[in-house]
Design a protein around this motif. Structure first.
Motif, PDB file in Angstrom:
ATOM      1  N   ARG A 452      14.338  -0.258 -14.261  1.00 14.30           N
ATOM      2  CA  ARG A 452      12.986   0.081 -14.715  1.00 14.30           C
ATOM      3  C   ARG A 452      11.956  -0.870 -14.112  1.00 14.30           C
ATOM      4  NH1 ARG A 452      13.543  -0.329 -20.110  1.00 14.30           N
ATOM      5  NH2 ARG A 452      14.291   1.801 -20.277  1.00 14.30           N
ATOM      6  N   GLU A 453      12.299  -2.163 -14.030  1.00  7.35           N
ATOM      7  CA  GLU A 453      11.374  -3.126 -13.423  1.00  7.35           C
ATOM      8  C   GLU A 453      11.196  -2.829 -11.939  1.00  7.35           C
ATOM      9  OE1 GLU A 453      10.824  -7.971 -12.792  1.00  7.35           O
ATOM     10  OE2 GLU A 453      12.684  -7.175 -13.636  1.00  7.35           O
ATOM     11  N   LEU A 454      12.309  -2.485 -11.247  1.00  5.15           N
ATOM     12  CA  LEU A 454      12.217  -2.156  -9.823  1.00  5.15           C
ATOM     13  C   LEU A 454      11.334  -0.918  -9.622  1.00  5.15           C
ATOM     14  CD1 LEU A 454      13.037  -2.445  -6.860  1.00  5.15           C
ATOM     15  CD2 LEU A 454      15.094  -1.116  -7.378  1.00  5.15           C
ATOM     16  N   GLU A 455      11.493   0.074 -10.480  1.00  2.03           N
ATOM     17  CA  GLU A 455      10.672   1.280 -10.371  1.00  2.03           C
ATOM     18  C   GLU A 455       9.193   0.942 -10.531  1.00  2.03           C
ATOM     19  OE1 GLU A 455      10.352   5.779 -12.307  1.00  2.03           O
ATOM     20  OE2 GLU A 455      11.587   4.251 -13.261  1.00  2.03           O
ATOM     21  N   ASN A 456       8.882   0.069 -11.483  1.00  2.00           N
ATOM     22  CA  ASN A 456       7.488  -0.323 -11.688  1.00  2.00           C
ATOM     23  C   ASN A 456       6.934  -1.078 -10.489  1.00  2.00           C
ATOM     24  OD1 ASN A 456       7.593   0.823 -14.213  1.00  2.00           O
ATOM     25  ND2 ASN A 456       8.028  -1.089 -15.274  1.00  2.00           N
ATOM     26  N   VAL A 457       7.780  -1.934  -9.883  1.00  4.31           N
ATOM     27  CA  VAL A 457       7.343  -2.689  -8.712  1.00  4.31           C
ATOM     28  C   VAL A 457       7.021  -1.740  -7.559  1.00  4.31           C
ATOM     29  CG1 VAL A 457       8.131  -4.268  -6.907  1.00  4.31           C
ATOM     30  CG2 VAL A 457       8.496  -4.842  -9.297  1.00  4.31           C
ATOM     31  N   ILE A 458       7.885  -0.749  -7.333  1.00  2.00           N
ATOM     32  CA  ILE A 458       7.663   0.190  -6.233  1.00  2.00           C
ATOM     33  C   ILE A 458       6.443   1.065  -6.517  1.00  2.00           C
ATOM     34  CG2 ILE A 458       8.666   2.077  -4.907  1.00  2.00           C
ATOM     35  CD1 ILE A 458       9.905  -0.704  -4.455  1.00  2.00           C
ATOM     36  N   GLU A 459       6.259   1.494  -7.756  1.00  5.07           N
ATOM     37  CA  GLU A 459       5.075   2.300  -8.080  1.00  5.07           C
ATOM     38  C   GLU A 459       3.797   1.502  -7.827  1.00  5.07           C
ATOM     39  OE1 GLU A 459       3.238   5.063 -11.685  1.00  5.07           O
ATOM     40  OE2 GLU A 459       4.877   3.671 -12.100  1.00  5.07           O
ATOM     41  N   ARG A 460       3.797   0.228  -8.267  1.00  2.00           N
ATOM     42  CA  ARG A 460       2.623  -0.618  -8.049  1.00  2.00           C
ATOM     43  C   ARG A 460       2.379  -0.839  -6.555  1.00  2.00           C
ATOM     44  NH1 ARG A 460       4.056  -4.119 -11.286  1.00  2.00           N
ATOM     45  NH2 ARG A 460       5.078  -5.638  -9.955  1.00  2.00           N
ATOM     46  N   SER A 461       3.471  -0.984  -5.791  1.00  2.00           N
ATOM     47  CA  SER A 461       3.337  -1.213  -4.355  1.00  2.00           C
ATOM     48  C   SER A 461       2.769   0.016  -3.649  1.00  2.00           C
ATOM     49  CB  SER A 461       4.696  -1.591  -3.761  1.00  2.00           C
ATOM     50  OG  SER A 461       5.208  -2.763  -4.357  1.00  2.00           O
ATOM     51  N   VAL A 462       3.203   1.218  -4.066  1.00  2.00           N
ATOM     52  CA  VAL A 462       2.675   2.449  -3.466  1.00  2.00           C
ATOM     53  C   VAL A 462       1.188   2.583  -3.764  1.00  2.00           C
ATOM     54  CG1 VAL A 462       2.788   4.969  -3.529  1.00  2.00           C
ATOM     55  CG2 VAL A 462       4.891   3.633  -3.476  1.00  2.00           C
ATOM     56  N   ILE A 463       0.785   2.176  -4.966  1.00  2.00           N
ATOM     57  CA  ILE A 463      -0.630   2.281  -5.346  1.00  2.00           C
ATOM     58  C   ILE A 463      -1.499   1.394  -4.452  1.00  2.00           C
ATOM     59  CG2 ILE A 463      -2.294   1.759  -7.188  1.00  2.00           C
ATOM     60  CD1 ILE A 463      -0.114   2.579  -9.195  1.00  2.00           C
ATOM     61  N   VAL A 464      -1.052   0.158  -4.209  1.00  2.00           N
ATOM     62  CA  VAL A 464      -1.909  -0.793  -3.485  1.00  2.00           C
ATOM     63  C   VAL A 464      -1.776  -0.680  -1.976  1.00  2.00           C
ATOM     64  CG1 VAL A 464      -1.804  -2.406  -5.415  1.00  2.00           C
ATOM     65  CG2 VAL A 464      -0.159  -2.632  -3.562  1.00  2.00           C
ATOM     66  N   SER A 465      -0.717  -0.047  -1.462  1.00  2.00           N
ATOM     67  CA  SER A 465      -0.528   0.058  -0.015  1.00  2.00           C
ATOM     68  C   SER A 465      -1.547   1.014   0.582  1.00  2.00           C
ATOM     69  CB  SER A 465       0.891   0.531   0.307  1.00  2.00           C
ATOM     70  OG  SER A 465       1.848  -0.430  -0.100  1.00  2.00           O
ATOM     71  N   GLN A 466      -2.164   0.608   1.691  1.00  2.00           N
ATOM     72  CA  GLN A 466      -3.203   1.408   2.328  1.00  2.00           C
ATOM     73  C   GLN A 466      -2.760   2.004   3.660  1.00  2.00           C
ATOM     74  OE1 GLN A 466      -5.994   2.117   0.729  1.00  2.00           O
ATOM     75  NE2 GLN A 466      -5.314   0.816  -0.979  1.00  2.00           N
ATOM     76  N   GLY A 467      -1.909   1.325   4.391  1.00  2.00           N
ATOM     77  CA  GLY A 467      -1.499   1.790   5.715  1.00  2.00           C
ATOM     78  C   GLY A 467      -0.223   2.602   5.683  1.00  2.00           C
ATOM     79  N   PRO A 468       0.382   2.810   6.849  1.00  2.00           N
ATOM     80  CA  PRO A 468       1.617   3.603   6.929  1.00  2.00           C
ATOM     81  C   PRO A 468       2.861   2.831   6.497  1.00  2.00           C
ATOM     82  CG  PRO A 468       0.963   2.853   9.119  1.00  2.00           C
ATOM     83  CD  PRO A 468      -0.137   2.435   8.193  1.00  2.00           C
ATOM     84  N   VAL A 469       2.746   1.490   6.339  1.00  2.00           N
ATOM     85  CA  VAL A 469       3.895   0.668   5.952  1.00  2.00           C
ATOM     86  C   VAL A 469       3.744   0.284   4.480  1.00  2.00           C
ATOM     87  CG1 VAL A 469       5.182  -1.450   6.388  1.00  2.00           C
ATOM     88  CG2 VAL A 469       4.124  -0.229   8.293  1.00  2.00           C
ATOM     89  N   LEU A 470       4.830   0.476   3.696  1.00  2.00           N
ATOM     90  CA  LEU A 470       4.805   0.133   2.273  1.00  2.00           C
ATOM     91  C   LEU A 470       4.818  -1.381   2.119  1.00  2.00           C
ATOM     92  CD1 LEU A 470       4.932   1.046  -0.696  1.00  2.00           C
ATOM     93  CD2 LEU A 470       7.425   0.943  -0.522  1.00  2.00           C
ATOM     94  N   SER A 471       3.782  -1.898   1.493  1.00  3.48           N
ATOM     95  CA  SER A 471       3.689  -3.336   1.238  1.00  3.48           C
ATOM     96  C   SER A 471       4.201  -3.603  -0.174  1.00  3.48           C
ATOM     97  CB  SER A 471       2.234  -3.801   1.376  1.00  3.48           C
ATOM     98  OG  SER A 471       2.122  -5.162   1.040  1.00  3.48           O
ATOM     99  N   ILE A 472       5.397  -4.202  -0.254  1.00  5.89           N
ATOM    100  CA  ILE A 472       6.059  -4.402  -1.543  1.00  5.89           C
ATOM    101  C   ILE A 472       5.659  -5.751  -2.127  1.00  5.89           C
ATOM    102  CG2 ILE A 472       8.273  -4.542  -2.741  1.00  5.89           C
ATOM    103  CD1 ILE A 472       9.467  -2.784  -0.600  1.00  5.89           C
ATOM    104  N   ASP A 473       5.213  -5.710  -3.356  1.00  3.04           N
ATOM    105  CA  ASP A 473       4.875  -6.936  -4.083  1.00  3.04           C
ATOM    106  C   ASP A 473       6.159  -7.503  -4.666  1.00  3.04           C
ATOM    107  OD1 ASP A 473       3.705  -8.955  -5.445  1.00  3.04           O
ATOM    108  OD2 ASP A 473       2.813  -7.711  -7.012  1.00  3.04           O
ATOM    109  N   VAL A 474       6.841  -8.360  -3.894  1.00  6.04           N
ATOM    110  CA  VAL A 474       8.145  -8.884  -4.299  1.00  6.04           C
ATOM    111  C   VAL A 474       7.958  -9.859  -5.461  1.00  6.04           C
ATOM    112  CG1 VAL A 474      10.194 -10.123  -3.549  1.00  6.04           C
ATOM    113  CG2 VAL A 474       8.964  -8.664  -1.933  1.00  6.04           C
TER     114      VAL A 474
END
Length: 555
Positions: A452-474
């Protein structure tokens, strides 16, 4: 006077329309075919309108009804009034009038062969309903006949029939338990019911039709649920998750009680769905109740139902989850939170398939498979007296332990791709690439919140990513966080702490190096560093290369 070509056409059209109206008026006086149609409908409120919607004839019933409704001088509904215009002007404030205006206009312009609709027209003293029918004149005559038939009696009869049906059902329920003790009353009640059943047969046929429709909708909704929550939601290829799926395949075809154990966020509910959808009960409902979200009195009502008046707010009878799940499966999440006083009643259902609703002494038998889940140590709860030992043994027929994410880190790349694809499609983002380096960083995090935490991290990362590369907030590890806090307390900034010698990469390097040394540089198998770190051997080798770790010549 405008003398353009357009103006000439308008004058010509107006002349034709006036001729049509005069022709209709003459025919009404001469007693043509449409007059006979009006005479045959004298019981209804009838008006004849021309092509433009002007009223050219009304019968007495029409005039009487108009006066009863406040149009005493027939200014809105009398001869010469444009009935279509009157309806159109009121269309913006009344939906029924709008539909009437559209229907009349459709019949007049030929886009509709005819038009009819039922509508309410209540007065201050009584309820009234009417059926409006608009029929075009025959033999090429321009215009239409508008008839309003009073259907109030039928509507009131339908309402009375429904009330009688509801009353009958209430009486049948109340007297079912009395029939065995009162044979004389039984015979009288049977006579009453037989007489009432004849009157209600039409209503019961309609109920049967609606019941069949609801059954079909239920099947459709279950298919939708299968598509939304299916076995494929359990993402992973690690040995730990494969072991869980093997257990699911083993226990699903049986009716055995299943106890799913695991930390919060590991996906225990997904495992319960997988067990249900792989079982012979998959065509019946899977009902869920979270025992941690309701107080004890509401949990009992939700599980077993209650009769009307069973407690203060019980204004109507309620069917419980066990009764609804008959023939299917019930999932009791957070079973460790169930109040001690309800555990005995649950134990009885598990053993005998029997229970009583709150406020009733009638025993109900059901065939329900129980799947329970908890993140608590139930053995410890039994020792502390917070959980019944006999219920624990009854639930623990087939335990399935869902591993935490830190024990299946090789599944993290698959989960990242799964969640990223899910949220990218949901948010309409144009992300086409995920950095392998950041995914590897995710594998080194302990994940206290699990999947569940990983899912939240990826959802937050998709929201903030602007370009073609997913920027993951590790997420930062505990050790890195402590370093930052220590640096801040000593006068340094957060940026200095992250960039200093105790950065995340340095912490990771020392951790991996220390594990390798403690395992005497053994990577695979029992006692190997990969197993100690909870990652795949190939992942460990990749991290060693990235971090510049090499095995010494004489370890």
């Amino acid at each position: 006077m405008v003398k353009s070509e357009t103006g000439k056409r308008v004058r010509k059209q107006t002349k034709n329309e006036t001729g049509d109206s005069c022709r209709l008026a003459r025919m009404s006086r001469d007693g043509d075919a449409f007059v006979r149609a009006i005479i045959s409908s004298l019981a209804a409120n009838i008006a004849v309108i021309d092509r433009q919607g002007r009223i050219i004839y009304v019968n007495e019933a029409w005039e009487e009804f108009a006066r009863d409704n406040g149009d005493e001088e027939l200014k809105c509904t009398g001869c010469g009034t444009n009935y279509l215009s009157v309806c159109s002007s009121a269309a913006s404030v009344d939906e029924n009038t709008r539909r009437i205006a559209e229907g009349i206009e459709g019949v007049l312009n030929g886009s509709l062969p005819n038009f009819s609709m039922e509508y309410p027209c209540h007065s201050p003293t009584e309820e009234r309903w009417f059926m409006m029918v608009v029929t075009p004149l025959e033999n090429g005559l321009p215009g239409a006949v508008v008839a309003h038939n009073n259907i109030t009696e039928r509507k009131l009869a339908e309402k009375a029939l429904k009330n009688a049906r509801d009353e009958l059902e209430r009486r049948v329920e109340e007297r079912t338990e009395e029939l065995a003790k009162a044979n004389v009353v039984l015979r009288k009640e049977i006579d009453v019911r037989k007489r009432a059943e004849k009157k209600l047969q039409k209503a019961l046929d309609e109920i049967a039709r609606l019941k069949d429709r609801l059954h079909e909708e239920n099947i459709y909704l279950r298919e939708e649920i299968k598509r939304e929550h299916n076995f494929e939601e359990i993402v992973g290829n690690s040995e730990a998750i494969r072991s869980v799926l093997v257990k699911v395949e083993q226990v699903a075809p049986t009716d055995a009680t299943v106890l799913i154990l695991g930390e919060t966020g590991t996906g225990k509910e997904l495992v319960s769905r997988a067990v249900h959808h792989a079982s012979s009960r998959k065509d019946r409902p899977l009902l869920k109740l979270n025992c941690a979200t309701l107080p004890s009195n509401l949990i009992e009502s939700e599980l077993f139902g209650h009769e009307r008046g069973a407690f203060t707010s019980a204004h109507a009878k309620q069917v419980g989850r066990f009764e609804l799940a008959d023939g299917g499966t019930i999932f009791l999440d957070e079973i460790g939170e169930m109040p001690l006083e309800l555990q005995a009643k649950l134990l009885r259902v598990l053993q005998d398939g029997e229970f009583e609703r709150l406020g009733s002494s009638r025993t109900i038998k059901v065939d329900v498979r129980v799947i329970a889940a908890t993140n608590r140590d139930l053995k410890q709860e039994v020792r502390k007296g917070r959980f019944r030992e006999d219920l624990w043994y009854r639930l623990n027929v087939f335990p399935v332990v869902v591993p935490p994410l830190r024990k299946r880190t090789e599944d993290i790349p698959l989960l990242v791709n799964f969640f990223a694809d899910k949220f990218i499609r949901k948010m309409g983002k144009k992300i086409r690439e995920i950095s392998p380096k950041e995914v590897q960083s995710l594998q080194l995090y302990s994940w206290p919140g699990n999947v569940r935490e990983l899912e939240n991290v990826i959802e937050r990362s998709v929201i903030v990513s602007q370009g073609p590369v997913l920027s993951i907030d590790v997420p930062k590890s505990t050790e890195s966080t402590e370093s930052e806090e220590a640096s801040t307390e000593s006068g340094g900034t957060l940026e200095t702490a992250v960039q200093g010698p105790r950065s995340l990469e340095n912490v990771e390097r020392r951790h991996v190096l220390g594990t390798l040394e403690s395992c005497r540089w053994k990577i695979e198998g029992e006692g190997g560093a990969a197993k100690a770190l909870g990652i795949h051997p190939s992942t460990l080798r990749s991290r060693m290369k990235k971090l510049g770790i090499r095995r010494p010549s004489n370890p």
